[in-house]
Enzyme design. Structure first.
Site, PDB file in Angstrom:
ATOM      1  N   GLN A   1     -11.016  -1.792   0.537  1.00 31.86           N
ATOM      2  CA  GLN A   1      -9.814  -1.822   0.677  1.00 31.86           C
ATOM      3  C   GLN A   1      -9.403  -2.349   2.009  1.00 31.86           C
ATOM      4  O   GLN A   1      -8.635  -3.110   2.261  1.00 31.86           O
ATOM      5  CB  GLN A   1      -9.052  -0.535   0.436  1.00 31.86           C
ATOM      6  CG  GLN A   1      -7.488  -0.488   0.840  1.00 31.86           C
ATOM      7  CD  GLN A   1      -6.848   0.617   0.466  1.00 31.86           C
ATOM      8  OE1 GLN A   1      -6.649   1.111  -0.675  1.00 31.86           O
ATOM      9  NE2 GLN A   1      -6.368   1.253   1.554  1.00 31.86           N
TER      10      GLN A   1
ATOM     11  N   GLU B   1      -0.724  -5.693   3.666  1.00 31.75           N
ATOM     12  CA  GLU B   1      -0.725  -5.125   4.895  1.00 31.75           C
ATOM     13  C   GLU B   1      -1.046  -6.409   5.956  1.00 31.75           C
ATOM     14  O   GLU B   1      -1.048  -6.057   7.186  1.00 31.75           O
ATOM     15  CB  GLU B   1      -1.777  -4.112   5.306  1.00 31.75           C
ATOM     16  CG  GLU B   1      -1.499  -2.760   4.334  1.00 31.75           C
ATOM     17  CD  GLU B   1      -2.032  -1.578   4.765  1.00 31.75           C
ATOM     18  OE1 GLU B   1      -2.969  -1.671   5.725  1.00 31.75           O
ATOM     19  OE2 GLU B   1      -2.006  -0.688   4.041  1.00 31.75           O
TER      20      GLU B   1
ATOM     21  N   ASP C   1     -12.027   1.128   5.717  1.00 30.30           N
ATOM     22  CA  ASP C   1     -11.436   2.063   4.640  1.00 30.30           C
ATOM     23  C   ASP C   1     -11.803   1.733   3.142  1.00 30.30           C
ATOM     24  O   ASP C   1     -11.536   0.860   2.594  1.00 30.30           O
ATOM     25  CB  ASP C   1      -9.948   2.253   4.747  1.00 30.30           C
ATOM     26  CG  ASP C   1      -9.053   3.220   3.717  1.00 30.30           C
ATOM     27  OD1 ASP C   1     -10.059   4.035   3.044  1.00 30.30           O
ATOM     28  OD2 ASP C   1      -8.215   3.294   3.681  1.00 30.30           O
TER      29      ASP C   1
ATOM     30  N   GLU D   1     -13.437   5.156   6.484  1.00 34.32           N
ATOM     31  CA  GLU D   1     -12.451   6.403   5.551  1.00 34.32           C
ATOM     32  C   GLU D   1     -12.488   6.350   4.187  1.00 34.32           C
ATOM     33  O   GLU D   1     -13.113   5.337   3.451  1.00 34.32           O
ATOM     34  CB  GLU D   1     -11.102   5.763   6.106  1.00 34.32           C
ATOM     35  CG  GLU D   1     -10.055   6.325   5.446  1.00 34.32           C
ATOM     36  CD  GLU D   1      -8.558   5.615   5.828  1.00 34.32           C
ATOM     37  OE1 GLU D   1      -8.579   5.156   6.949  1.00 34.32           O
ATOM     38  OE2 GLU D   1      -7.649   5.673   5.137  1.00 34.32           O
TER      39      GLU D   1
ATOM     40  N   ASP E   1      -8.746  10.811   4.029  1.00 29.75           N
ATOM     41  CA  ASP E   1      -7.328  10.355   3.676  1.00 29.75           C
ATOM     42  C   ASP E   1      -7.033  10.901   2.490  1.00 29.75           C
ATOM     43  O   ASP E   1      -6.375  11.988   2.500  1.00 29.75           O
ATOM     44  CB  ASP E   1      -7.284   8.680   3.735  1.00 29.75           C
ATOM     45  CG  ASP E   1      -5.884   8.223   3.090  1.00 29.75           C
ATOM     46  OD1 ASP E   1      -4.897   8.652   3.129  1.00 29.75           O
ATOM     47  OD2 ASP E   1      -5.758   7.069   3.008  1.00 29.75           O
TER      48      ASP E   1
ATOM     49  N   LYS F   1      -0.427  10.797   7.538  1.00 32.33           N
ATOM     50  CA  LYS F   1       0.595  10.004   7.108  1.00 32.33           C
ATOM     51  C   LYS F   1       1.608  11.007   6.525  1.00 32.33           C
ATOM     52  O   LYS F   1       1.428  11.993   5.887  1.00 32.33           O
ATOM     53  CB  LYS F   1       0.042   9.417   5.941  1.00 32.33           C
ATOM     54  CG  LYS F   1      -1.066   8.551   5.942  1.00 32.33           C
ATOM     55  CD  LYS F   1      -1.699   7.898   4.683  1.00 32.33           C
ATOM     56  CE  LYS F   1      -2.345   6.819   4.599  1.00 32.33           C
ATOM     57  NZ  LYS F   1      -3.122   6.578   3.488  1.00 32.33           N
TER      58      LYS F   1
ATOM     59  N   ARG G   1       1.739   3.286   5.918  1.00 31.00           N
ATOM     60  CA  ARG G   1       1.418   2.882   4.365  1.00 31.00           C
ATOM     61  C   ARG G   1       1.367   1.469   4.105  1.00 31.00           C
ATOM     62  O   ARG G   1       1.856   0.869   4.916  1.00 31.00           O
ATOM     63  CB  ARG G   1       2.355   3.614   3.586  1.00 31.00           C
ATOM     64  CG  ARG G   1       2.492   5.324   3.636  1.00 31.00           C
ATOM     65  CD  ARG G   1       1.334   5.982   3.471  1.00 31.00           C
ATOM     66  NE  ARG G   1       0.480   5.951   2.459  1.00 31.00           N
ATOM     67  CZ  ARG G   1       0.482   6.701   1.684  1.00 31.00           C
ATOM     68  NH1 ARG G   1       0.815   8.092   1.749  1.00 31.00           N
ATOM     69  NH2 ARG G   1      -0.537   6.534   0.456  1.00 31.00           N
ATOM     70  N   SER G   2       0.808   1.092   2.796  1.00 27.17           N
ATOM     71  CA  SER G   2       0.856  -0.361   2.619  1.00 27.17           C
ATOM     72  C   SER G   2       2.227  -0.904   2.209  1.00 27.17           C
ATOM     73  O   SER G   2       2.748  -2.049   2.642  1.00 27.17           O
ATOM     74  CB  SER G   2       0.088  -0.648   1.336  1.00 27.17           C
ATOM     75  OG  SER G   2       0.117   0.494   0.274  1.00 27.17           O
TER      76      SER G   2
ATOM     77  N   LYS H   1      -3.103   3.540  12.960  1.00 28.33           N
ATOM     78  CA  LYS H   1      -3.491   2.584  12.052  1.00 28.33           C
ATOM     79  C   LYS H   1      -2.280   1.835  11.351  1.00 28.33           C
ATOM     80  O   LYS H   1      -1.358   2.796  10.596  1.00 28.33           O
ATOM     81  CB  LYS H   1      -4.544   3.247  10.859  1.00 28.33           C
ATOM     82  CG  LYS H   1      -4.779   2.462   9.721  1.00 28.33           C
ATOM     83  CD  LYS H   1      -5.892   3.187   8.679  1.00 28.33           C
ATOM     84  CE  LYS H   1      -6.016   2.096   7.513  1.00 28.33           C
ATOM     85  NZ  LYS H   1      -6.583   3.188   6.228  1.00 28.33           N
TER      86      LYS H   1
HETATM   87  P1  PGA Z   1      -1.655   3.087   0.724  1.00 28.45           P
HETATM   88  O1  PGA Z   1      -3.015   2.984   1.683  1.00 28.45           O
HETATM   89  O2  PGA Z   1      -0.693   3.234   1.951  1.00 28.45           O
HETATM   90  O3  PGA Z   1      -1.603   2.037  -0.144  1.00 28.45           O
HETATM   91  O4  PGA Z   1      -1.876   4.511   0.123  1.00 28.45           O
HETATM   92  C1  PGA Z   1      -3.391   3.080   2.945  1.00 28.45           C
HETATM   93  C2  PGA Z   1      -4.856   3.762   3.078  1.00 28.45           C
HETATM   94  O5  PGA Z   1      -5.547   4.028   2.262  1.00 28.45           O
HETATM   95  O6  PGA Z   1      -5.105   3.944   4.308  1.00 28.45           O
HETATM   96 ZN    ZN Z   2      -6.984   5.114   3.297  1.00 31.74          ZN
END
Ligand code: PGA
Ligand code: ZN
Length: 427
Positions: free
Chosen positions: A161, A203, A240, A283, A310, A335, A364-365, A386
């Site tokens: 990712q 992102e 990640d 991650e 995560d 988060k 977050r994304s 991050k």
């Molecule tokens: P997400 O991804 O905000 O789309 O859940 C961010 C991450 O996995 O760190």
């Molecule tokens: Zn993550």
């Protein structure tokens, strides 16, 4: 200082989707706002967003969440002491009444809790980070910055990712951004020259058309060198894997390589990458349901690099304690909207710090112009931050806020630097 009013409105996130903003007004007229971000690759144990369903905005509207704030949360918070964050968060949790915040919505609770926090700082006439620090010495976090986006954020064009860099050689937060800016640009130029550049992902990272996951790693190393830095020493790699997105029940499907791996084989593949590439942080190397795999991976490389939880830890103090008892991971991603309130977020961070785990506050994304997480990372002395890539203003707003904190007149704030990383390979 007592809260006078709480208001909610629909605003829009960086993917153009509805989200919740809350404004808290104190009796002295000072105010605070909070906006809920939204993930795309979520852990199954996260606080649940309340979305309306139906046809409108593909079911993603938040009118029910707004109604819950106006009709239930606002009356309960009016007259409460704004600085009593834990008491207010306990009220929110009790009002919701579900284990995963599904009734009033994790989005409603996150935005409210952050708005209360920001209103308390406004009443104290302090920047949020300074209000949170409460006079303790704190440091600007070491940034992890995405160069290529993949997985759920780029049509699954690559399985991994996030391909990120950590400017471990930087002496200041501002210098970490300068170094990253050069690498980000160099990576874009390399990809444009070689053909596999298809725009930017959710992102802001380059959207790659690689044919193997390792091609991304090779290109990233080449970009670090092209930018004039020594890979690993000055600029290191963080990944990640977000393995919950392509694996379940101990089976992992790498679409790019057209391979199916079991837990041991994925673990071995990633250890091979750690051996061959200047990686300092990984991650979610295995899926959230693969606890044995996470323990095995941490045992294999946790002394050398960061192993970050995560989806597996979902910003939950009890899960952090359980992971530590097993020896899974050595770093916790933090988060706020996974937990749903500021108090629970802080509890997860403090659990991690008390167990000797490193912490990374994360966006977050789906993001907005809200920069609160930069203040949380600094004021709570999290060590790392991050927030996605080095493009698009929902990301840049956060990096720029870090620069503002670092360069404030008269009393500069220290930079955490590479010492914030867990694992022996601090680049
Ligand atoms: P997400 O991804 O905000 O789309 O859940 C961010 C991450 O996995 O760190
Ligand atoms: Zn993550």
């Amino acid at each position: 200082m007592k809260i006078r009013e709480v208001h909610a409105r629909r605003v829009w996130d960086s993917r153009g989707r509805p989200t919740v903003e809350v404004e808290v007004i104190n009796e002295d007229g000072t105010t605070g706002c909070g906006i809920a971000p939204a993930g795309a690759s979520r852990g199954t144990r996260e606080a649940v967003e309340l979305r309306d369903g139906g046809q409108r905005f593909k079911g993603l509207d938040v009118q029910a969440a707004l109604r819950g704030i106006e009709h239930e949360i606002a009356p309960a918070l009016a007259g409460q002491e704004v600085t009593n964050q834990s008491g207010i968060d306990a009220t929110l949790i009790a009002l919701d009444g579900t284990p995963n915040k599904a009734r009033l919505g994790g989005n409603a609770l996150t935005a409210t809790s952050l708005a209360v926090l920001s209103a308390a700082a406004a009443h104290a006439r302090l920047p949020l980070w300074q209000y949170l620090a409460g006079g303790r010495p704190v440091a600007l976090p070491l940034p992890q910055i995405q160069i290529f986006g993949g997985g759920a954020h780029a049509g699954r064009r690559v399985d991994v990712q996030d391909f990120m860099v950590i400017a471990a050689g930087a002496a200041t937060f501002a210098q970490a951004l300068e170094m990253t800016a050069e690498v980000y640009r160099a990576a874009g130029e390399l990809m444009a020259a070689r053909g596999p550049l298809s725009g930017v992902a959710d992102e802001g990272g380059w959207w790659p058309s690689f044919s193997r996951n390792e091609e991304a790693l090779d290109t990233l190393v080449a970009a670090i060198e092209k930018a004039g830095f020594i890979p690993g020493d000055e600029v290191a790699i963080a990944l990640d894997i977000a393995a919950s997105e392509f694996g379940q029940g101990g089976r992992y499907r790498l679409a790019l390589e057209n391979e199916e791996l079991d837990s041991d084989a994925l673990c071995e593949r990633l250890v091979g990458w750690v051996d061959r590439y200047p990686i300092v942080s990984i991650e979610d190397p295995l899926a959230e349901d693969d606890e044995a795999g996470l323990v095995a991976f941490t045992r294999a490389v946790g002394h050398r690099i960061q192993v970050v939880g995560d989806d597996y830890l979902v910003t939950n103090a009890a899960r952090v304690h359980a992971a530590a008892a097993l020896g899974a991971c050595n770093t916790v991603l933090i988060k706020p909207n996974q937990a749903g309130t500021v108090t629970e977020t802080l509890a997860a961070l403090e659990a991690a710090q008390s167990l000797g785990y490193a912490t990374i506050v994360s966006a977050r994304s789906g993001e907005t112009e809200d920069v609160a997480i930069v203040h949380l990372a600094t004021g709570w002395n999290a060590g790392q931050l991050k927030v996605g890539s080095f493009a698009r203003s929902e990301r840049m707003a956060k990096w720029n806020e870090g620069v503002r904190i670092e360069t404030r007149p008269h009393a500069p704030v220290r930079f955490a630097g590479r010492a914030a990383l867990a694992g022996g390979r601090k680049a």
